[in-house]
Design a protein around this motif. Sequence first.
Motif, short mmCIF file in Angstrom:
data_model
loop_
_atom_site.label_atom_id
_atom_site.label_comp_id
_atom_site.label_asym_id
_atom_site.label_seq_id
_atom_site.Cartn_x
_atom_site.Cartn_y
_atom_site.Cartn_z
N THR A 6 0.91 -1.24 -0.08
CA THR A 6 0.03 -0.12 0.04
C THR A 6 1.06 1.12 0.05
O THR A 6 2.00 1.09 0.18
CB THR A 6 -0.92 0.03 1.18
OG1 THR A 6 0.02 0.14 2.52
CG2 THR A 6 -1.63 -1.28 1.21
N ARG A 7 0.24 2.25 -0.20
CA ARG A 7 1.12 3.63 -0.16
C ARG A 7 0.06 4.69 0.05
O ARG A 7 -1.12 4.76 0.19
CB ARG A 7 1.62 3.81 -1.52
CG ARG A 7 0.81 4.78 -2.53
CD ARG A 7 -0.55 3.97 -2.77
NE ARG A 7 -1.08 4.61 -4.34
CZ ARG A 7 -1.96 5.70 -4.23
NH1 ARG A 7 -2.48 6.22 -3.04
NH2 ARG A 7 -2.61 6.10 -5.47
N PHE A 8 0.82 5.39 1.15
CA PHE A 8 0.10 6.81 1.55
C PHE A 8 1.04 7.89 0.64
O PHE A 8 1.95 8.08 0.70
CB PHE A 8 0.37 7.14 3.06
CG PHE A 8 -0.15 8.23 3.51
CD1 PHE A 8 -1.47 8.66 3.30
CD2 PHE A 8 0.72 8.97 4.29
CE1 PHE A 8 -1.82 9.87 3.68
CE2 PHE A 8 0.45 10.38 4.69
CZ PHE A 8 -0.83 10.79 4.58
N ILE A 37 5.80 10.77 -1.50
CA ILE A 37 5.83 12.10 -1.57
C ILE A 37 5.39 12.53 -2.58
O ILE A 37 6.04 12.67 -3.63
CB ILE A 37 7.26 12.73 -0.96
CG1 ILE A 37 7.33 12.42 0.27
CG2 ILE A 37 7.06 14.49 -0.92
CD1 ILE A 37 6.75 12.54 1.57
N ASP A 38 4.06 13.31 -2.95
CA ASP A 38 3.47 13.83 -4.08
C ASP A 38 3.94 15.22 -4.22
O ASP A 38 3.21 16.25 -4.02
CB ASP A 38 2.02 13.80 -4.19
CG ASP A 38 1.63 12.27 -4.51
OD1 ASP A 38 2.56 11.28 -4.63
OD2 ASP A 38 0.47 11.96 -4.89
N ASP A 39 5.45 15.34 -4.77
CA ASP A 39 5.82 16.92 -4.92
C ASP A 39 6.17 17.27 -6.12
O ASP A 39 7.12 17.78 -6.43
CB ASP A 39 7.13 16.81 -3.90
CG ASP A 39 8.01 15.94 -4.41
OD1 ASP A 39 7.94 14.91 -5.07
OD2 ASP A 39 9.33 15.90 -3.91
N VAL A 83 -5.81 2.62 -1.22
CA VAL A 83 -6.75 2.90 -0.24
C VAL A 83 -6.70 4.60 -0.08
O VAL A 83 -5.78 5.27 0.45
CB VAL A 83 -6.30 2.43 1.15
CG1 VAL A 83 -7.11 2.63 2.20
CG2 VAL A 83 -6.03 0.76 0.94
N ARG A 84 -7.97 5.03 -0.13
CA ARG A 84 -8.11 6.55 -0.03
C ARG A 84 -9.39 6.69 0.06
O ARG A 84 -10.21 6.31 -0.11
CB ARG A 84 -7.34 7.36 -1.41
CG ARG A 84 -8.09 6.90 -2.52
CD ARG A 84 -7.12 7.10 -3.72
NE ARG A 84 -7.47 6.89 -5.12
CZ ARG A 84 -6.93 6.81 -6.16
NH1 ARG A 84 -5.68 7.76 -6.28
NH2 ARG A 84 -7.52 6.78 -7.47
N GLY A 85 -9.91 8.47 0.29
CA GLY A 85 -11.04 8.70 0.51
C GLY A 85 -11.93 8.78 -0.71
O GLY A 85 -11.21 8.77 -1.77
N ASP A 138 -13.30 10.96 -2.08
CA ASP A 138 -13.18 12.09 -2.94
C ASP A 138 -12.45 11.78 -4.40
O ASP A 138 -12.31 12.53 -5.13
CB ASP A 138 -12.68 13.42 -2.33
CG ASP A 138 -11.23 13.02 -1.55
OD1 ASP A 138 -11.34 11.82 -1.18
OD2 ASP A 138 -10.65 13.83 -1.36
N HIS A 139 -11.75 10.63 -4.14
CA HIS A 139 -10.97 10.08 -5.39
C HIS A 139 -11.65 9.08 -6.21
O HIS A 139 -11.13 8.83 -7.20
CB HIS A 139 -9.64 9.67 -4.88
CG HIS A 139 -8.51 10.58 -4.43
ND1 HIS A 139 -8.26 11.11 -5.24
CD2 HIS A 139 -8.25 10.95 -3.11
CE1 HIS A 139 -7.07 12.16 -4.79
NE2 HIS A 139 -7.33 11.87 -3.43
N VAL A 140 -13.06 8.79 -6.04
CA VAL A 140 -13.81 7.82 -6.61
C VAL A 140 -13.51 8.06 -8.14
O VAL A 140 -13.33 7.21 -9.12
CB VAL A 140 -15.30 7.60 -6.18
CG1 VAL A 140 -15.78 6.81 -7.39
CG2 VAL A 140 -15.10 6.79 -5.08
N1 GLU Z 1 -1.44 13.32 -3.40
C1 GLU Z 1 -2.88 12.80 -3.72
C2 GLU Z 1 -3.81 13.56 -2.67
O1 GLU Z 1 -3.11 13.73 -1.64
C3 GLU Z 1 -2.66 11.29 -3.60
C4 GLU Z 1 -4.05 10.69 -3.85
C5 GLU Z 1 -3.77 9.32 -4.11
O2 GLU Z 1 -3.96 8.16 -2.93
O3 GLU Z 1 -3.85 8.61 -4.99
O4 GLU Z 1 -4.79 13.46 -2.73
#
Ligand code: GLU
Length: 445
Positions: free
Chosen positions: A6-8, A42-44, A203-205, A207-209
Amino acid sequence: MTPIVTRFAPSPTGRLHVGNIRTALHNWMFAKANGGRFLLRIDDTDAARSEERFVEAIRVDLAWLGLTPDAEVRQSERFALYEARFDELVAAGRIYPAYETAQELDLKRKIQLGRGLPPVYDRAALALTDADRARLEGEGVQPHWRFRLDHDTAVEWDDLVRGDQRFEPATMSDPVVRRADGSWLYMLPSAIDDIDLGISHVVRGEDHVANTALQIQMFAALGATPPTFAHTALLTGSEGKLSKRLGSLGVDQLRESGIEPQAIRALLARLGTSDPVEPAVDMAPLLAGFDFGRFGRAPARFDEAELAQLNARVVHQLPLDAVRGRIPAGMEAEAWEAVRPNLSTVAEAADWWQVIEGPVDSPPVGEDADYLAAAAEAAAAIDWAADPWQALTAQLKQRTGRKGKALFLPLRRALTGRDHGPDMAALLPLIGRDRAVARLRQAVE
Ligand code: GLU
Protein backbone atom coordinates in the motif's frame (compact mmCIF):
# COMPACT_ATOMS: atom_id res chain seq x y z
CA MET A 1 -0.28 -14.45 -4.75
CA THR A 2 0.73 -10.84 -5.34
CA PRO A 3 2.44 -9.31 -2.33
CA ILE A 4 0.39 -6.68 -0.50
CA VAL A 5 1.83 -3.19 -0.96
CA THR A 6 0.00 0.00 0.00
CA ARG A 7 1.04 3.59 -0.21
CA PHE A 8 0.21 6.84 1.52
CA ALA A 9 0.69 9.69 -0.93
CA PRO A 10 0.46 13.14 0.66
CA SER A 11 1.39 16.33 -1.11
CA PRO A 12 3.86 18.24 1.06
CA THR A 13 1.85 21.45 0.94
CA GLY A 14 0.85 21.46 4.62
CA ARG A 15 0.83 19.45 7.83
CA LEU A 16 -0.99 16.14 8.02
CA HIS A 17 -4.54 16.59 9.28
CA VAL A 18 -7.13 14.24 10.70
CA GLY A 19 -8.45 13.17 7.28
CA ASN A 20 -5.13 12.18 5.78
CA ILE A 21 -3.85 10.66 9.02
CA ARG A 22 -6.84 8.36 8.76
CA THR A 23 -5.90 7.43 5.20
CA ALA A 24 -2.30 6.82 6.29
CA LEU A 25 -3.53 4.64 9.14
CA HIS A 26 -5.82 2.58 6.89
CA ASN A 27 -2.96 1.98 4.45
CA TRP A 28 -0.56 1.07 7.24
CA MET A 29 -3.09 -1.21 8.93
CA PHE A 30 -4.09 -3.02 5.77
CA ALA A 31 -0.44 -3.68 4.93
CA LYS A 32 0.48 -4.80 8.45
CA ALA A 33 -2.64 -6.93 8.91
CA ASN A 34 -1.75 -8.79 5.71
CA GLY A 35 1.99 -9.15 6.06
CA GLY A 36 2.54 -6.48 3.41
CA ARG A 37 4.58 -3.34 2.92
CA PHE A 38 3.54 0.27 3.50
CA LEU A 39 5.18 2.96 1.36
CA LEU A 40 5.28 6.70 1.79
CA ARG A 41 5.08 8.49 -1.54
CA ILE A 42 5.75 12.19 -1.41
CA ASP A 43 3.63 13.78 -4.15
CA ASP A 44 5.84 16.76 -4.81
CA THR A 45 5.46 17.23 -8.55
CA ASP A 46 4.17 20.73 -7.86
CA ALA A 47 7.44 22.47 -7.05
CA ALA A 48 5.79 25.80 -6.36
CA ARG A 49 3.50 24.49 -3.63
CA SER A 50 5.66 21.72 -2.13
CA GLU A 51 7.89 22.62 0.79
CA GLU A 52 10.73 20.67 2.33
CA ARG A 53 9.64 21.56 5.86
CA PHE A 54 6.33 19.78 5.19
CA VAL A 55 8.14 16.69 3.89
CA GLU A 56 10.06 16.62 7.16
CA ALA A 57 6.87 17.25 9.18
CA ILE A 58 5.10 14.35 7.43
CA ARG A 59 7.96 12.00 8.39
CA VAL A 60 7.98 13.23 11.98
CA ASP A 61 4.20 12.98 12.29
CA LEU A 62 4.06 9.46 10.87
CA ALA A 63 6.86 8.34 13.18
CA TRP A 64 5.06 9.85 16.18
CA LEU A 65 1.88 8.05 15.16
CA GLY A 66 3.81 4.79 14.88
CA LEU A 67 3.07 4.52 11.15
CA THR A 68 6.63 4.24 9.97
CA PRO A 69 6.86 3.47 6.25
CA ASP A 70 8.88 0.54 4.94
CA ALA A 71 10.22 2.79 2.18
CA GLU A 72 9.84 6.32 0.91
CA VAL A 73 9.79 7.61 -2.67
CA ARG A 74 9.51 11.12 -4.00
CA GLN A 75 7.76 11.94 -7.21
CA SER A 76 10.17 14.80 -7.92
CA GLU A 77 12.93 12.19 -8.31
CA ARG A 78 10.95 10.13 -10.79
CA PHE A 79 10.34 12.54 -13.66
CA ALA A 80 12.41 10.45 -16.11
CA LEU A 81 10.03 7.53 -15.62
CA TYR A 82 6.96 9.73 -16.15
CA GLU A 83 8.51 11.19 -19.27
CA ALA A 84 9.20 7.76 -20.75
CA ARG A 85 5.72 6.42 -20.08
CA PHE A 86 4.17 9.66 -21.29
CA ASP A 87 6.05 9.33 -24.57
CA GLU A 88 4.72 5.81 -25.00
CA LEU A 89 1.16 6.97 -24.50
CA VAL A 90 1.63 9.86 -26.94
CA ALA A 91 3.06 7.44 -29.51
CA ALA A 92 0.10 5.11 -28.95
CA GLY A 93 -2.34 7.98 -29.46
CA ARG A 94 -3.66 7.78 -25.90
CA ILE A 95 -2.31 11.20 -25.00
CA TYR A 96 -2.86 14.15 -27.31
CA PRO A 97 -1.97 17.82 -27.32
CA ALA A 98 -4.71 20.40 -26.81
CA TYR A 99 -4.41 24.12 -27.27
CA GLU A 100 -7.47 25.72 -25.74
CA THR A 101 -6.93 28.44 -23.22
CA ALA A 102 -8.63 28.29 -19.83
CA GLN A 103 -11.04 30.99 -21.00
CA GLU A 104 -11.97 29.06 -24.14
CA LEU A 105 -12.63 25.94 -22.10
CA ASP A 106 -14.70 27.92 -19.67
CA LEU A 107 -16.80 29.33 -22.48
CA LYS A 108 -17.35 25.86 -23.94
CA ARG A 109 -18.55 24.62 -20.57
CA LYS A 110 -20.95 27.52 -20.19
CA ILE A 111 -22.44 26.92 -23.61
CA GLN A 112 -22.89 23.22 -22.87
CA LEU A 113 -24.49 23.92 -19.53
CA GLY A 114 -26.71 26.54 -21.16
CA ARG A 115 -27.96 23.85 -23.54
CA GLY A 116 -28.55 21.47 -20.68
CA LEU A 117 -25.60 19.27 -21.71
CA PRO A 118 -22.98 17.82 -19.36
CA PRO A 119 -19.80 19.94 -19.48
CA VAL A 120 -17.64 17.27 -21.07
CA TYR A 121 -14.60 18.27 -23.15
CA ASP A 122 -15.61 18.11 -26.83
CA ARG A 123 -12.27 16.72 -28.05
CA ALA A 124 -11.89 19.52 -30.55
CA ALA A 125 -8.11 19.12 -30.28
CA LEU A 126 -8.37 15.58 -31.67
CA ALA A 127 -9.68 17.02 -34.94
CA LEU A 128 -6.64 19.25 -35.46
CA THR A 129 -4.39 18.40 -38.37
CA ASP A 130 -0.59 18.43 -38.26
CA ALA A 131 -0.77 21.75 -40.10
CA ASP A 132 -3.14 23.22 -37.49
CA ARG A 133 -0.82 22.21 -34.71
CA ALA A 134 2.23 23.54 -36.50
CA ARG A 135 0.46 26.85 -37.02
CA LEU A 136 -0.61 27.13 -33.37
CA GLU A 137 2.85 26.26 -32.13
CA GLY A 138 4.29 28.70 -34.62
CA GLU A 139 2.12 31.33 -32.97
CA GLY A 140 3.76 30.42 -29.67
CA VAL A 141 0.85 28.40 -28.20
CA GLN A 142 2.23 25.53 -26.14
CA PRO A 143 -0.11 22.56 -25.82
CA HIS A 144 -1.29 20.95 -22.63
CA TRP A 145 -1.87 17.21 -22.82
CA ARG A 146 -4.98 15.14 -22.41
CA PHE A 147 -5.44 11.43 -21.85
CA ARG A 148 -7.87 10.02 -24.41
CA LEU A 149 -10.44 7.89 -22.64
CA ASP A 150 -11.60 4.73 -24.32
CA HIS A 151 -15.30 5.45 -24.75
CA ASP A 152 -16.09 1.88 -25.77
CA THR A 153 -15.12 0.27 -22.50
CA ALA A 154 -17.11 0.94 -19.34
CA VAL A 155 -14.97 1.31 -16.25
CA GLU A 156 -15.83 -1.23 -13.60
CA TRP A 157 -14.25 -2.25 -10.36
CA ASP A 158 -15.19 -4.00 -7.18
CA ASP A 159 -14.38 -1.52 -4.46
CA LEU A 160 -13.50 -3.07 -1.10
CA VAL A 161 -15.67 -0.48 0.68
CA ARG A 162 -18.19 0.64 -1.93
CA GLY A 163 -18.80 -2.61 -3.75
CA ASP A 164 -19.41 -2.69 -7.52
CA GLN A 165 -18.62 0.58 -9.27
CA ARG A 166 -19.37 1.47 -12.86
CA PHE A 167 -18.58 4.59 -14.87
CA GLU A 168 -19.32 5.43 -18.50
CA PRO A 169 -16.17 7.04 -19.94
CA ALA A 170 -18.20 9.00 -22.52
CA THR A 171 -19.68 11.02 -19.68
CA MET A 172 -16.22 12.15 -18.55
CA SER A 173 -13.78 14.66 -20.01
CA ASP A 174 -10.44 13.43 -21.24
CA PRO A 175 -8.34 14.48 -18.25
CA VAL A 176 -5.48 16.91 -18.61
CA VAL A 177 -2.38 15.04 -17.46
CA ARG A 178 0.32 17.60 -18.20
CA ARG A 179 0.29 21.37 -18.27
CA ALA A 180 1.64 23.55 -21.08
CA ASP A 181 4.75 24.34 -19.00
CA GLY A 182 5.54 20.60 -18.87
CA SER A 183 4.55 20.15 -15.23
CA TRP A 184 2.52 17.08 -14.22
CA LEU A 185 -0.94 16.91 -12.83
CA TYR A 186 -1.43 14.35 -10.09
CA MET A 187 -3.32 11.70 -12.05
CA LEU A 188 -0.86 10.09 -14.49
CA PRO A 189 2.33 10.06 -12.35
CA SER A 190 0.28 8.42 -9.61
CA ALA A 191 -0.86 5.60 -11.91
CA ILE A 192 2.69 5.20 -13.29
CA ASP A 193 4.05 4.96 -9.75
CA ASP A 194 1.40 2.53 -8.60
CA ILE A 195 2.46 0.22 -11.44
CA ASP A 196 6.20 0.73 -10.99
CA LEU A 197 6.09 0.28 -7.21
CA GLY A 198 3.88 -2.78 -7.37
CA ILE A 199 1.07 -1.21 -5.37
CA SER A 200 -1.51 -3.93 -4.82
CA HIS A 201 -4.12 -1.82 -2.99
CA VAL A 202 -4.95 1.85 -3.33
CA VAL A 203 -6.70 3.00 -0.17
CA ARG A 204 -7.97 6.56 -0.10
CA GLY A 205 -10.96 8.78 0.54
CA GLU A 206 -14.08 8.61 -1.59
CA ASP A 207 -13.31 12.07 -2.99
CA HIS A 208 -11.00 10.13 -5.32
CA VAL A 209 -13.64 7.81 -6.78
CA ALA A 210 -13.99 9.75 -10.04
CA ASN A 211 -10.19 9.90 -10.36
CA THR A 212 -10.09 6.14 -9.98
CA ALA A 213 -12.42 5.71 -12.95
CA LEU A 214 -9.98 7.73 -15.08
CA GLN A 215 -6.90 6.07 -13.64
CA ILE A 216 -8.25 2.58 -14.30
CA GLN A 217 -8.15 3.44 -18.00
CA MET A 218 -4.61 4.76 -17.57
CA PHE A 219 -3.54 1.46 -16.00
CA ALA A 220 -5.01 -0.36 -18.99
CA ALA A 221 -3.35 2.00 -21.47
CA LEU A 222 -0.04 1.42 -19.70
CA GLY A 223 -0.52 -2.34 -20.03
CA ALA A 224 -1.06 -2.99 -16.34
CA THR A 225 -3.75 -4.62 -14.25
CA PRO A 226 -5.15 -1.98 -11.92
CA PRO A 227 -4.65 -2.42 -8.20
CA THR A 228 -7.55 -3.19 -5.91
CA PHE A 229 -9.28 -0.05 -4.62
CA ALA A 230 -10.82 0.85 -1.29
CA HIS A 231 -12.46 4.27 -1.04
CA THR A 232 -13.44 5.14 2.48
CA ALA A 233 -16.33 7.44 3.36
CA LEU A 234 -15.24 10.91 4.36
CA LEU A 235 -15.21 12.27 7.88
CA THR A 236 -17.89 14.63 9.06
CA GLY A 237 -18.13 16.72 12.20
CA SER A 238 -20.60 15.97 14.97
CA GLU A 239 -23.01 18.43 13.34
CA GLY A 240 -22.72 17.73 9.65
CA LYS A 241 -19.73 18.61 7.52
CA LEU A 242 -16.29 18.53 9.11
CA SER A 243 -15.61 22.13 10.05
CA LYS A 244 -12.61 23.86 8.59
CA ARG A 245 -11.01 23.94 12.01
CA LEU A 246 -11.58 20.23 12.71
CA GLY A 247 -10.70 19.27 9.17
CA SER A 248 -7.37 21.01 9.38
CA LEU A 249 -6.59 19.83 12.89
CA GLY A 250 -2.97 18.81 12.57
CA VAL A 251 -0.90 16.18 14.32
CA ASP A 252 1.13 18.98 15.89
CA GLN A 253 -1.97 20.57 17.45
CA LEU A 254 -3.32 17.25 18.69
CA ARG A 255 0.02 16.45 20.19
CA GLU A 256 0.27 19.84 21.90
CA SER A 257 -3.17 19.41 23.40
CA GLY A 258 -2.00 16.20 25.06
CA ILE A 259 -3.55 13.67 22.71
CA GLU A 260 -1.59 10.41 22.58
CA PRO A 261 -0.87 8.71 19.25
CA GLN A 262 -2.57 5.58 20.58
CA ALA A 263 -5.82 7.50 21.05
CA ILE A 264 -5.70 8.89 17.52
CA ARG A 265 -5.02 5.44 16.12
CA ALA A 266 -7.69 3.76 18.21
CA LEU A 267 -10.33 6.27 17.16
CA LEU A 268 -9.45 6.60 13.49
CA ALA A 269 -9.04 2.85 13.06
CA ARG A 270 -12.64 2.21 14.05
CA LEU A 271 -14.46 5.36 13.00
CA GLY A 272 -16.94 4.55 10.26
CA THR A 273 -16.66 0.80 10.81
CA SER A 274 -19.11 -1.59 12.41
CA ASP A 275 -16.63 -2.25 15.25
CA PRO A 276 -16.78 -0.29 18.52
CA VAL A 277 -14.16 2.32 19.37
CA GLU A 278 -11.94 0.94 22.14
CA PRO A 279 -9.04 2.49 24.05
CA ALA A 280 -6.44 0.18 22.53
CA VAL A 281 -2.89 1.01 23.52
CA ASP A 282 -1.40 -1.63 21.25
CA MET A 283 -2.15 -2.00 17.58
CA ALA A 284 -2.48 -5.79 17.73
CA PRO A 285 -6.19 -5.89 18.69
CA LEU A 286 -7.00 -3.23 16.09
CA LEU A 287 -5.10 -5.08 13.39
CA ALA A 288 -6.64 -8.44 14.25
CA GLY A 289 -10.08 -7.75 12.80
CA PHE A 290 -9.13 -5.13 10.23
CA ASP A 291 -11.27 -5.58 7.14
CA PHE A 292 -12.62 -3.03 4.65
CA GLY A 293 -15.80 -5.11 4.55
CA ARG A 294 -16.54 -3.69 8.01
CA PHE A 295 -16.44 -0.10 6.77
CA GLY A 296 -19.73 1.64 6.16
CA ARG A 297 -20.54 3.89 3.24
CA ALA A 298 -22.08 6.61 5.38
CA PRO A 299 -19.80 9.48 6.40
CA ALA A 300 -17.90 8.77 9.61
CA ARG A 301 -18.44 11.21 12.46
CA PHE A 302 -15.31 12.68 13.99
CA ASP A 303 -15.89 14.17 17.41
CA GLU A 304 -13.12 15.92 19.31
CA ALA A 305 -14.84 15.23 22.63
CA GLU A 306 -14.82 11.51 21.83
CA LEU A 307 -11.11 11.73 21.08
CA ALA A 308 -10.45 13.49 24.41
CA GLN A 309 -12.38 10.82 26.31
CA LEU A 310 -10.62 8.02 24.52
CA ASN A 311 -7.32 9.75 25.22
CA ALA A 312 -8.01 9.73 28.95
CA ARG A 313 -8.78 6.02 28.80
CA VAL A 314 -5.52 5.43 26.94
CA VAL A 315 -3.54 7.52 29.45
CA HIS A 316 -4.98 5.41 32.28
CA GLN A 317 -3.26 2.38 30.79
CA LEU A 318 0.11 3.83 29.80
CA PRO A 319 3.08 2.26 31.53
CA LEU A 320 5.82 4.42 33.03
CA ASP A 321 8.12 3.66 30.10
CA ALA A 322 5.67 5.29 27.70
CA VAL A 323 5.63 8.57 29.60
CA ARG A 324 9.17 8.93 30.94
CA GLY A 325 10.62 12.30 30.01
CA ARG A 326 7.12 13.80 29.89
CA ILE A 327 6.39 13.56 33.61
CA PRO A 328 8.31 15.32 36.43
CA ALA A 329 11.80 14.01 37.17
CA GLY A 330 11.64 11.86 40.27
CA MET A 331 8.19 10.53 39.52
CA GLU A 332 8.54 6.75 39.54
CA ALA A 333 6.18 3.88 38.79
CA GLU A 334 4.41 4.01 42.15
CA ALA A 335 3.55 7.71 41.82
CA TRP A 336 2.70 7.44 38.12
CA GLU A 337 0.36 4.53 38.75
CA ALA A 338 -1.26 6.33 41.69
CA VAL A 339 -2.13 9.46 39.70
CA ARG A 340 -2.69 7.92 36.26
CA PRO A 341 -6.40 7.09 36.80
CA ASN A 342 -7.09 10.80 37.41
CA LEU A 343 -5.48 12.17 34.27
CA SER A 344 -6.96 13.32 30.98
CA THR A 345 -3.49 14.05 29.62
CA VAL A 346 -0.01 12.98 30.66
CA ALA A 347 0.97 16.60 31.32
CA GLU A 348 -1.53 16.78 34.17
CA ALA A 349 0.71 14.39 36.11
CA ALA A 350 2.76 17.46 37.05
CA ASP A 351 -0.20 18.85 39.06
CA TRP A 352 -0.38 15.70 41.15
CA TRP A 353 3.36 15.60 41.56
CA GLN A 354 3.04 19.07 43.04
CA VAL A 355 0.37 17.72 45.39
CA ILE A 356 2.70 14.92 46.47
CA GLU A 357 5.81 17.04 46.82
CA GLY A 358 4.06 20.14 48.15
CA PRO A 359 3.70 22.76 49.24
CA VAL A 360 -0.10 22.55 49.15
CA ASP A 361 -2.54 25.24 50.18
CA SER A 362 -5.10 23.68 52.43
CA PRO A 363 -8.55 25.22 52.41
CA PRO A 364 -10.08 26.64 55.65
CA VAL A 365 -10.90 23.85 58.09
CA GLY A 366 -13.92 25.41 59.86
CA GLU A 367 -15.52 22.93 62.22
CA ASP A 368 -12.94 20.27 61.50
CA ALA A 369 -10.14 21.88 63.52
CA ASP A 370 -10.31 19.45 66.43
CA TYR A 371 -10.69 16.55 64.12
CA LEU A 372 -7.61 17.51 62.13
CA ALA A 373 -5.62 18.11 65.29
CA ALA A 374 -6.48 14.56 66.28
CA ALA A 375 -5.52 13.43 62.79
CA ALA A 376 -2.11 15.09 63.07
CA GLU A 377 -1.50 13.26 66.31
CA ALA A 378 -2.66 9.96 64.87
CA ALA A 379 -0.57 10.41 61.72
CA ALA A 380 2.55 10.85 63.84
CA ALA A 381 1.79 7.69 65.79
CA ILE A 382 0.71 5.13 63.19
CA ASP A 383 2.90 2.58 61.47
CA TRP A 384 3.78 3.95 58.02
CA ALA A 385 5.32 0.76 56.74
CA ALA A 386 2.13 -1.02 55.70
CA ASP A 387 -1.03 0.85 54.73
CA PRO A 388 -0.95 4.26 56.44
CA TRP A 389 -4.30 5.44 55.03
CA GLN A 390 -6.04 2.38 56.41
CA ALA A 391 -4.27 2.76 59.76
CA LEU A 392 -5.00 6.49 60.00
CA THR A 393 -8.67 6.31 59.11
CA ALA A 394 -9.29 3.24 61.29
CA GLN A 395 -7.80 5.01 64.27
CA LEU A 396 -9.72 8.25 63.65
CA LYS A 397 -12.96 6.39 63.13
CA GLN A 398 -12.53 4.72 66.46
CA ARG A 399 -11.51 7.92 68.27
CA THR A 400 -14.09 10.26 66.78
CA GLY A 401 -16.95 8.06 65.65
CA ARG A 402 -16.85 9.79 62.25
CA LYS A 403 -17.44 7.80 59.12
CA GLY A 404 -17.85 8.25 55.36
CA LYS A 405 -17.35 11.70 53.94
CA ALA A 406 -16.98 13.34 57.38
CA LEU A 407 -14.11 10.99 58.09
CA PHE A 408 -12.35 11.20 54.72
CA LEU A 409 -12.96 14.60 53.16
CA PRO A 410 -11.31 16.86 55.79
CA LEU A 411 -8.24 14.61 55.59
CA ARG A 412 -8.12 14.75 51.82
CA ARG A 413 -8.48 18.52 51.84
CA ALA A 414 -5.79 19.09 54.45
CA LEU A 415 -3.40 16.58 52.89
CA THR A 416 -3.83 17.49 49.22
CA GLY A 417 -5.52 20.91 49.18
CA ARG A 418 -8.25 19.46 46.97
CA ASP A 419 -11.64 17.82 47.23
CA HIS A 420 -10.98 15.19 44.60
CA GLY A 421 -8.06 13.23 43.36
CA PRO A 422 -6.31 9.90 43.27
CA ASP A 423 -7.08 7.18 45.76
CA MET A 424 -5.75 8.39 49.15
CA ALA A 425 -4.50 4.91 49.96
CA ALA A 426 -2.10 5.22 47.01
CA LEU A 427 -1.32 8.89 47.55
CA LEU A 428 -0.60 8.97 51.26
CA PRO A 429 2.50 6.74 51.22
CA LEU A 430 3.89 9.00 48.47
CA ILE A 431 3.24 12.13 50.53
CA GLY A 432 4.97 10.34 53.41
CA ARG A 433 4.90 10.72 57.15
CA ASP A 434 6.73 13.99 57.63
CA ARG A 435 4.86 15.97 55.00
CA ALA A 436 1.52 14.47 56.01
CA VAL A 437 1.97 15.33 59.70
CA ALA A 438 3.16 18.84 58.79
CA ARG A 439 0.19 19.45 56.47
CA LEU A 440 -2.33 18.29 59.09
CA ARG A 441 -0.74 20.50 61.71
CA GLN A 442 -0.53 23.43 59.37
CA ALA A 443 -4.22 23.07 58.58
CA VAL A 444 -5.22 23.84 62.19
CA GLU A 445 -2.63 26.50 62.90
N1 GLU B 1 -1.42 13.27 -3.54
C1 GLU B 1 -2.76 12.79 -3.71
C2 GLU B 1 -3.65 13.40 -2.65
O1 GLU B 1 -3.15 13.76 -1.61
C3 GLU B 1 -2.74 11.28 -3.62
C4 GLU B 1 -4.03 10.64 -3.83
C5 GLU B 1 -3.85 9.13 -3.96
O2 GLU B 1 -3.88 8.46 -2.93
O3 GLU B 1 -3.66 8.65 -5.06
O4 GLU B 1 -4.82 13.58 -2.86
